[in-house]
Design a protein around this motif. Structure first.
Motif, PDB file in Angstrom:
ATOM      1  N   MET A  37       4.014  -9.938  -1.163  1.00  0.00           N
ATOM      2  CA  MET A  37       3.186  -8.735  -1.909  1.00  0.00           C
ATOM      3  C   MET A  37       2.648  -8.819  -3.147  1.00  0.00           C
ATOM      4  SD  MET A  37       5.633  -5.300  -0.941  1.00  0.00           S
ATOM      5  CE  MET A  37       7.019  -5.742  -1.492  1.00  0.00           C
ATOM      6  N   GLY A  38       3.066 -10.030  -3.873  1.00  0.00           N
ATOM      7  CA  GLY A  38       2.596 -10.354  -5.259  1.00  0.00           C
ATOM      8  C   GLY A  38       3.326  -9.523  -6.359  1.00  0.00           C
ATOM      9  N   ILE A  39       4.295  -9.083  -6.060  1.00  0.00           N
ATOM     10  CA  ILE A  39       4.904  -8.306  -7.178  1.00  0.00           C
ATOM     11  C   ILE A  39       6.266  -8.930  -7.643  1.00  0.00           C
ATOM     12  CG2 ILE A  39       4.157  -6.140  -6.208  1.00  0.00           C
ATOM     13  CD1 ILE A  39       7.175  -5.539  -5.135  1.00  0.00           C
ATOM     14  N   ASP A  40       6.608  -8.535  -8.990  1.00  0.00           N
ATOM     15  CA  ASP A  40       7.761  -9.074  -9.539  1.00  0.00           C
ATOM     16  C   ASP A  40       9.068  -8.712  -8.952  1.00  0.00           C
ATOM     17  OD1 ASP A  40       6.884 -10.439 -12.158  1.00  0.00           O
ATOM     18  OD2 ASP A  40       6.114  -8.564 -12.454  1.00  0.00           O
ATOM     19  N   LYS A  88      -2.348   4.773 -10.048  1.00  0.00           N
ATOM     20  CA  LYS A  88      -2.829   4.967  -8.875  1.00  0.00           C
ATOM     21  C   LYS A  88      -3.123   3.581  -8.212  1.00  0.00           C
ATOM     22  CE  LYS A  88      -1.538   9.057  -8.710  1.00  0.00           C
ATOM     23  NZ  LYS A  88      -0.128   9.557  -8.065  1.00  0.00           N
ATOM     24  N   GLY A  89      -3.030   3.328  -6.695  1.00  0.00           N
ATOM     25  CA  GLY A  89      -3.599   2.227  -6.218  1.00  0.00           C
ATOM     26  C   GLY A  89      -2.940   0.861  -6.914  1.00  0.00           C
ATOM     27  N   LYS A  90      -4.026   0.073  -6.943  1.00  0.00           N
ATOM     28  CA  LYS A  90      -3.687  -1.280  -7.593  1.00  0.00           C
ATOM     29  C   LYS A  90      -3.144  -1.237  -8.995  1.00  0.00           C
ATOM     30  CE  LYS A  90      -6.836  -3.830  -4.252  1.00  0.00           C
ATOM     31  NZ  LYS A  90      -7.754  -4.686  -4.160  1.00  0.00           N
ATOM     32  N   GLU A 129       0.888  -1.263  -0.117  1.00  0.00           N
ATOM     33  CA  GLU A 129      -0.068   0.014  -0.166  1.00  0.00           C
ATOM     34  C   GLU A 129       0.871   1.138  -0.002  1.00  0.00           C
ATOM     35  OE1 GLU A 129      -3.642  -2.024   2.680  1.00  0.00           O
ATOM     36  OE2 GLU A 129      -2.449  -0.411   3.474  1.00  0.00           O
ATOM     37  N   THR A 130       1.862   1.294   1.099  1.00  0.00           N
ATOM     38  CA  THR A 130       2.796   2.517   0.922  1.00  0.00           C
ATOM     39  C   THR A 130       3.474   2.701  -0.572  1.00  0.00           C
ATOM     40  OG1 THR A 130       3.415   1.877   3.177  1.00  0.00           O
ATOM     41  CG2 THR A 130       4.827   3.287   1.893  1.00  0.00           C
TER      42      THR A 130
END
Length: 494
Positions: free
Chosen positions: A243-246, A215-217, A205-206
């Motif tokens: 976090m579900g990120i690469d 923005k956001g998701k 979120e940060t």
């Protein structure tokens, strides 16, 4: 039982009396659980850490350079009242740190107003002239701060140092809790404990909140790692997965017309936010070290153009510098307009002749540190140092006094710790993690407690033989107002 002269967080300063209010259930648990069972649980936790590959580097050793940090099964506990006071002080300090960095990389009012000496900033190796004048997205430099705290009494907490570059250790906070939930579930029935497993969500979120574009998701966030040979690679991969990120390396990114793109099998994807776990000097070979194979050419140009947010921003090392630390009380007052809620440890700046003389006259009683040192390296603990070590530091201080600060040797608080002989007091510090986004400051109710496992030692760093503990933040009620958005920890975690 408390160590001589030190405040024990369970027993106070009593050598054999009653535990402090609210801590009797923990002492009963320690007494009624056989030491053999505590040892079994502790060994099971360490075996799991080893299997997961949570290691750190031991510099200067040829063999066994990768180790796990020893884990202690007896948790550290903070009451809700203590955590509320700490949280208020942490928010104030991190907001002041960000205001300070916006200022020194911008108008430099603090220099003009005489708060911090000009040469201490402009001649500081941690001050990056390459990004002077830069305005990071939403004006935030330090999105993630690890503030190291020590305690000397019931309500006496001090900031030992600020970590605003690439603070590490949060994976231990999370994995320590996972181990405790699995191996000591009864403690979470005895106590109402605030959960920490929302940290990856709060971190994401940060990051999303500081995106300069989407923005956001919709913001594309990645974690940039030096690679699997880095000692903290487990933490990098753990956080990216949570976090579900690469998780990317330099070869996965390219900069075209001051925009960062990620190479994927479906074609290039524009990147908005990069959580970088690479030091400033290696992050962009076109600006810093030209021999760096870890950085992304053109990344700083994209950052200066406002097209990507770097978490944390380049140049935040100025806030880590221990000479700057010595001015933090003035910095907090200057930017917040109030008194610091978390005081510094008294600090002598050896660059000043009078402070240098005092330090030289009292080396046997002081702790001396390099202003840019970390990990317990480049440090003298006077009361436990040999005559040779003291004389070596004396010569270094005389030769380069500007490189050192000195502090009194504090009687750090102790907590019960499982050692070979049983349960005994050991000194601790505490690193909570503070997240600053464009919308608000977030603090997960927990942190990394580091413990000096050697009897009498005040050095908690893992590189110097320290270990870690789970840190339980108690809640008066499951929906306690000072922990909005957080849950009571029950059962198993992830």
């Amino acid at each position: 039982m408390a160590a001589s002269g030190a405040f024990d967080e369970i027993w106070g300063k009593s050598a054999g009396g009653e535990p402090r209010a609210g801590f009797a259930p923990l002492t009963e648990w320690m007494v009624t659980t056989p030491q053999s069972e505590l040892n079994r649980r502790q060994q099971a936790a360490e075996a799991a850490f080893r299997q997961l590959g949570i290691t750190f580097a031991v510099y200067g050793e040829q063999e066994s350079a990768e180790r796990i940090i020893p884990f202690d099964i007896i948790p550290r506990i903070f009451t809700a009242r203590e955590w509320t006071a700490l949280s208020e002080g942490l928010v104030q300090r991190v907001e002041a740190l960000n205001a300070f960095m916006r200022d020194v990389y911008g108008p430099r009012r603090c220099i003009a107003d005489g708060i911090v000496p000009e040469e201490l900033i402009l001649r500081n190796p941690q001050f990056l002239t390459q990004v002077a004048g830069a305005k990071p997205p939403h004006g935030i430099f330090a999105h993630i701060c690890g503030i190291d705290l020590v305690r000397t009494g019931p309500d006496e907490f001090f900031v030992l140092e600020d970590n605003a570059r690439t603070p590490s250790g949060v994976s231990y906070m999370l994995e320590n809790r996972e181990a405790m939930l699995r191996l000591c579930p009864e403690l979470f029935e005895i106590f109402e404990v605030a959960a920490v497993d929302s940290y990856p969500d709060r971190l994401l979120e940060t990051m999303q909140s500081v995106s300069p574009r989407a923005k956001g998701k919709d913001a594309v966030c990645v974690l940039l790692t030096p690679g699997h040979f880095n000692s903290a690679f487990y933490e990098h991969s753990f956080l990216a997965d949570a976090m579900g990120i690469d998780l990317v390396e330099a070869a996965d990114l390219e900069v075209i017309d001051d925009v960062v793109w990620m190479r994927t099998i479906e074609g290039p994807v524009r990147v908005d936010v990069i959580y970088r776990r690479i030091d400033d000097e290696f992050i962009d070979p076109l600006v810093f070290r030209p021999d760096s194979m870890l950085g992304v050419p053109g990344l700083i140009a994209a950052y200066l153009a406002g097209n990507v947010a770097l978490v944390n921003a380049p140049g935040t090392g100025i806030a880590d510098d221990k000479a700057i630390y010595s001015y933090m009380p003035e910095i907090v007052r200057y930017y917040s307009g109030g008194e610091p809620k978390l005081p510094n440890v008294e600090t002598y700046r050896c660059r000043e002749p009078q402070a240098l003389q005092y330090t030289l006259d009292n080396l046997e009683r002081l702790v001396v540190k390099l202003v840019d040192g970390s990990g317990g390296y480049g440090m003298l603990v006077g009361p436990t140092a040999s005559r040779g070590q003291i004389e070596e530091f004396r010569a270094a201080l005389i030769a380069e006094p500007h490189r050192y600060i000195a502090q009194p040797t504090l009687a750090l608080s102790t907590v019960p710790t499982l050692v070979e002989s049983g349960v005994a007091p050991r000194h601790v510090d505490f690193r909570p993690f503070v997240l600053t986004g464009s919308d608000r400051v977030r603090i997960v109710p927990g942190g990394l407690t580091r413990v000096a496992l050697k009897e009498g030692s005040l050095v908690v760093n893992s590189s110097q033989g320290g270990g870690t503990k789970d840190s339980l933040i108690l809640m008066d009620t499951p929906d306690q107002a000072q922990f909005p958005g957080f849950q009571v920890q029950r059962g198993l975690g992830r």
